[in-house]
Design an enzyme around this catalytic site. Structure first.
Site, PDB file in Angstrom:
ATOM      1  N   SER A 251       0.822  -1.202   0.000  1.00 42.62           N
ATOM      2  CA  SER A 251       0.000   0.000   0.000  1.00 42.62           C
ATOM      3  C   SER A 251       0.856   1.253   0.000  1.00 42.62           C
ATOM      4  CB  SER A 251      -0.913   0.019   1.235  1.00 42.62           C
ATOM      5  OG  SER A 251      -1.571   1.269   1.363  1.00 42.62           O
ATOM      6  N   LYS A 252       0.425   2.250  -0.788  1.00 46.04           N
ATOM      7  CA  LYS A 252       1.139   3.531  -0.810  1.00 46.04           C
ATOM      8  C   LYS A 252       0.970   4.277   0.507  1.00 46.04           C
ATOM      9  CE  LYS A 252      -2.813   5.872  -3.002  1.00 46.04           C
ATOM     10  NZ  LYS A 252      -3.264   6.599  -4.207  1.00 46.04           N
ATOM     11  N   ARG A 253       0.077   3.793   1.361  1.00 46.21           N
ATOM     12  CA  ARG A 253      -0.116   4.444   2.658  1.00 46.21           C
ATOM     13  C   ARG A 253       0.925   4.024   3.692  1.00 46.21           C
ATOM     14  NH1 ARG A 253      -5.093   2.921   0.668  1.00 46.21           N
ATOM     15  NH2 ARG A 253      -6.551   4.619   0.236  1.00 46.21           N
ATOM     16  N   GLU A 254       1.766   3.034   3.341  1.00 50.35           N
ATOM     17  CA  GLU A 254       2.730   2.535   4.316  1.00 50.35           C
ATOM     18  C   GLU A 254       3.752   3.585   4.724  1.00 50.35           C
ATOM     19  OE1 GLU A 254       4.484  -1.333   3.700  1.00 50.35           O
ATOM     20  OE2 GLU A 254       2.787  -1.968   2.474  1.00 50.35           O
ATOM     21  N   PRO A 256       3.458   7.125   4.737  1.00 60.17           N
ATOM     22  CA  PRO A 256       2.882   8.076   5.690  1.00 60.17           C
ATOM     23  C   PRO A 256       2.578   7.434   7.047  1.00 60.17           C
ATOM     24  CG  PRO A 256       1.851   8.314   3.548  1.00 60.17           C
ATOM     25  CD  PRO A 256       2.694   7.088   3.478  1.00 60.17           C
TER      26      PRO A 256
END
Length: 540
Positions: A251-254, A256
């Site tokens: 996930s690209k949220r990892e 942040p």
């Protein structure tokens, strides 16, 4: 002719999952002698970020993924930014409305929310109720004038079974009523993703759509639009999911999330300075910490650097900044959900292109194994050749702002040669930085100092090394090796007992290129100066 495309939205940097999608489409087009198109799906104005599109383009070029049509290249089917194609979309929206295949809707977000809550309360799935009489164009204009949101929905045939023929998954059936009437034009005048992608694929002649498994559920809607508009149905191939070592989807949220965790774990942080380091105001910083928003990725990276926190590599640019080669990334990503049909793993770009066949794409999830990626990178650094490696190293050093970037081409080639066995470009950078800092600015690793210089007779050995080196008439790797080995033999100790104190004195750590080359590259005067600084500092 086979035509494929990659159509990212500029809502963030190029994630490795998106890079894999681009790669598979590019590989298939190149293998077949076809055409590969880059298209930017930028109709979600609220979520677009200012740096994302250029970073996507830069990352694709770094990977060696070129396009035959698209931004910075042009082509006969442009524009290639969806935000510049509104007149095209409006023409097809008008066609569907005139043919009674689509209709206007005026519900507000609140009204739709209430309908969803009502359906949930009755333990039913929400399905938009199609009006018995469709609104006219004049009524739509009147609603707009009154400030009401005006959208357009497709009239979906509810009695038919939709069959998706997928290269990877075979025949996938969706029953009647599974796809309701969905919005194709938003109230801001921009088309939805579903509508724009169907129109663009048709007009750009796309024959094969290779995309992530999560888009399989969108395909019945896309086929409904293709049927309503009289378009071709391209060949679909939905790729398997790539999962992380923890079992979840990458996930690209990892990144942040990791930064938020680091901020929460830090006891003393000057939040004003941290926000300033990220180039954001304190209000945005607080909203980020609370999970309400995520700043543009450069702000995340800058704050992480300020805190000295390493964030997990998720986006392509992260792997570049960690010192991976593009050849490695292409090789590694290609093997996530595909295989060449034999036992090969480490492959050149040309070998991957020659072997690529979408019939060998796998259904099962693929593991993003970071240890394997590092192993691949080590091997590609070994086989790529010094000249090409020095080109990659030069670009890496310049982008990360390393002092090693000051090296001329001859010096850079020398550094490449003496760093055999490096795992990443970052390893080469870290090992060689000592050559490009002032003698009084060497940073000493406390553990190395304690273990090497302050234990036993480390400083005494270093003093003797200084005397022997100072007496040298010519400084070459061979003469340096002779001095160090003869001293070790006289003292009847291993070469490491002589070399390591010298290494810590000139480099600050126990890790460097071969010590003989390190001393020669640093020069005799600088070497002696650094030994004197270390002797004075640590003898005290």
């Amino acid at each position: 002719m086979i035509v494929t495309r990659f159509a990212p939205s500029p809502t963030g940097y190029l994630h490795v999952g998106g890079a894999r999608t681009a790669l598979f489409n590019w590989l298939y087009a190149r293998r077949a002698g076809g055409k590969f198109i880059l298209r930017i799906e930028d109709t979600d104005l609220k979520r677009n970020t200012p740096t994302a599109m250029q970073q996507v383009i830069d990352d694709l070029r770094w990977l060696g993924i070129d396009w035959d049509e698209g931004p910075e290249v042009g082509g006969p089917n442009g524009p290639y930014l969806q935000s510049q194609r509104r007149d095209i979309y409006d023409r097809y929206i008008r066609q569907l409305l005139d043919e009674g295949k689509a209709y206007y809707c005026f519900e507000t977000t609140e009204e739709l929310g209430a309908l969803r809550e009502e359906a949930a309360g009755g333990k039913q799935g929400f399905a938009y109720q199609r009006p018995e009489v469709f609104a006219t164009h004049d009524e739509a204009e009147q609603a707009r004038a009154e400030g009401r949101p005006v959208t357009v929905r497709l009239k979906v045939q509810q009695e038919e079974v939709t069959v998706v023929n997928d290269v990877v998954r075979g025949e996938v059936c969706f029953g009647p009523g599974e796809v309701g009437d969905f919005i194709i034009l938003k109230s801001d005048g921009f088309p939805t993703y579903h509508f724009a992608v169907v129109v663009d694929d048709e007009l750009m002649g796309v024959t094969h759509v290779i995309r992530g498994q999560e888009h399989l559920m969108n395909t019945p809607a896309h086929q409904a639009l293709q049927k309503a508009l009289g378009f071709r149905i391209p060949v679909y191939a939905h790729m398997s999911v790539t999962v992380s070592e923890t079992g979840g989807k990458l996930s690209k949220r990892e990144r942040p999330k990791a930064l938020r965790t680091a901020i929460g774990a830090s006891e003393e942080i000057d939040v004003q300075q941290l926000a300033a380091a990220g180039g954001i105001d304190i209000e945005m910083f607080n909203a980020f910490v609370m999970g309400k928003l995520t700043p543009d990725m450069p702000a995340i990276d800058a704050m992480a650097e300020y805190l000295g926190v390493h964030l997990p590599e998720i986006n392509v640019v992260d792997f570049f900044r960690s010192g991976y080669l593009p050849e490695t990334m292409v090789n590694f990503l290609a093997l996530l959900g595909w295989n060449p049909g034999d036992d090969r793993e480490v492959m050149t770009r040309e070998e991957v292109v020659a072997a690529f066949d979408i019939s060998r794409m796998a259904k099962s999830n693929s593991l993003f194994d970071r240890k394997k990626l590092l192993s691949f990178n080590t091997e590609h650094i070994r086989i790529i050749g010094h000249e090409k490696l020095s080109v990659h190293l030069r670009r890496y050093l310049e982008v990360v702002g390393s002092p090693v970037a000051a090296a001329d081409d001859e010096m850079l080639m020398r550094l490449v040669r003496i760093n055999e066995g490096a795992r990443t470009l970052a390893d080469i950078d870290a090992k060689c930085r000592f050559l490009f800092v002032a003698n009084n600015a060497v940073g000493y690793d406390p553990k190395a100092v304690q273990k090497i210089l302050l234990k036993a007779d480390g400083l005494a050995v270093l003093k003797e090394v200084r005397e022997r080196l100072a007496a040298l008439e010519t400084l070459t790797p061979e003469s340096i090796e002779t001095v160090l080995r003869s001293l070790a033999e006289e003292k009847q100790i291993g070469l490491g007992k002589v070399a390591q104190p010298l290494r810590v004195a000139i480099c600050g750590t126990t890790v460097s290129p071969p010590i003989f080359d390190s001393v020669e590259l640093l020069g005799l005067d600088n070497t002696l100066d650094r030994i004197d600084i270390a002797l004075k500092r640590f003898a005290e």
